[in-house]
Design a protein around this motif. Structure first.
Motif, PDB file in Angstrom:
ATOM      1  N   GLY A   8       0.835  -1.193   0.000  1.00 21.82           N
ATOM      2  CA  GLY A   8       0.000   0.000   0.000  1.00 21.82           C
ATOM      3  C   GLY A   8       0.868   1.241   0.000  1.00 21.82           C
ATOM      4  O   GLY A   8       1.788   1.371   0.806  1.00 21.82           O
ATOM      5  N   SER A   9       0.588   2.166  -0.920  1.00 22.03           N
ATOM      6  CA  SER A   9       1.428   3.359  -1.046  1.00 22.03           C
ATOM      7  C   SER A   9       1.041   4.450  -0.055  1.00 22.03           C
ATOM      8  O   SER A   9       1.756   5.435   0.093  1.00 22.03           O
ATOM      9  N   GLY A  10      -0.102   4.294   0.613  1.00 21.68           N
ATOM     10  CA  GLY A  10      -0.640   5.384   1.412  1.00 21.68           C
ATOM     11  C   GLY A  10      -1.659   6.149   0.598  1.00 21.68           C
ATOM     12  O   GLY A  10      -1.581   6.189  -0.629  1.00 21.68           O
ATOM     13  N   ILE A  11      -2.638   6.744   1.243  1.00 23.22           N
ATOM     14  CA  ILE A  11      -3.735   7.373   0.532  1.00 23.22           C
ATOM     15  C   ILE A  11      -3.268   8.607  -0.238  1.00 23.22           C
ATOM     16  O   ILE A  11      -3.861   8.992  -1.241  1.00 23.22           O
ATOM     17  N   ASN A  12      -2.207   9.276   0.230  1.00 20.04           N
ATOM     18  CA  ASN A  12      -1.635  10.399  -0.515  1.00 20.04           C
ATOM     19  C   ASN A  12      -0.554   9.890  -1.458  1.00 20.04           C
ATOM     20  O   ASN A  12       0.582  10.340  -1.441  1.00 20.04           O
ATOM     21  N   LYS A  13      -0.939   8.917  -2.288  1.00 20.80           N
ATOM     22  CA  LYS A  13      -0.051   8.304  -3.267  1.00 20.80           C
ATOM     23  C   LYS A  13       1.122   7.628  -2.562  1.00 20.80           C
ATOM     24  O   LYS A  13       0.933   6.654  -1.894  1.00 20.80           O
ATOM     25  N   ILE A  14       2.352   8.147  -2.630  1.00 20.64           N
ATOM     26  CA  ILE A  14       3.463   7.455  -1.984  1.00 20.64           C
ATOM     27  C   ILE A  14       3.995   8.219  -0.771  1.00 20.64           C
ATOM     28  O   ILE A  14       5.022   7.859  -0.217  1.00 20.64           O
TER      29      ILE A  14
END
Length: 213
Positions: free
Chosen positions: A14-20
């Motif tokens: 998972g990259s995180g909700i704010n992209k990476i």
């Protein structure tokens, strides 16, 4: 699993909700040690950064968002899944699938990669989460996700049937034990999730009977 590194055949990251921006250090280490990375981020700057930073072969599926044709999008999902599984079988080394947020939250392809990869392809698939939409939502609303009545349940076909949602419709369920719960404003939840998904996604609140759990 590689007995030398301890890595699985496939890492679902998972990259995180704010992209990476909210990826864990563990996930970044895995990406750097990967032989191939399949990315589904819809973020050209992140893809450019990954391309410049990683030695791995990078497979970018961001172009799927250029079309509003649902059939095309589902075809691309299938292509993503098959690409990850085929690379996992062919490559003697780590293959990573990088998806937005927390795997299995907000996107269903990581769940399929894990289930099918393990049960039908005989692959060892590990899951390495980033910050999810759920984490952000609870933090923004000031709600403790561990508090009584805010439990989330796995989505099931029984829930789809009760809500009379067609099999052709992509459905993401956010389910709470007792809802509304003290401290949670239902409209705030709708407003927050509406902002996280695309403009073509509809967010609804529905009460389910006990027999679907």
């Amino acid at each position: 699993m590689d007995s030398t590194t301890g890595y699985p055949d496939v890492a679902v990251i998972g990259s995180g909700i704010n992209k990476i921006n909210e990826m864990t250090l563990e996930s970044w280490r895995l990406l750097n040690d990967s032989e191939a990375v399949v990315a589904n981020l819809n973020d050209s700057l992140a893809i450019e950064f990954l391309s410049d930073s990683l030695d791995a072969e990078l497979y970018d599926f961001s172009s799927m968002y250029d079309s509003e044709d649902e059939n095309t999008r589902h075809d691309t999902y299938y292509e993503i899944i098959m690409t990850v599984l085929e690379l996992g079988e062919e490559i003697d080394g780590l293959v990573s699938y990088l998806s937005v947020g927390h795997p299995s939250v907000y996107s269903y392809t990581p769940s399929i990669v894990k289930k099918v990869g393990e049960e039908e392809w005989g692959l060892d698939v590990g899951v390495f989460p980033g910050v999810s939409t759920a984490d952000k939502m609870f933090a923004r609303l000031g709600v403790d996700p561990a508090s009584n009545g805010v439990l989330q349940y796995p989505f099931s076909e029984a829930m789809r049937n009760e809500l009379q949602i067609s099999e052709r419709v992509t459905f993401v369920g956010w389910l709470f034990g007792r809802y509304p719960h003290e401290g949670i404003d239902s409209q705030q939840v709708v407003n927050y999730l509406s902002g996280q998904y695309s403009r073509t996604t509809k967010v609804h609140i529905a009460r389910l009977s006990k027999n679907v759990f």
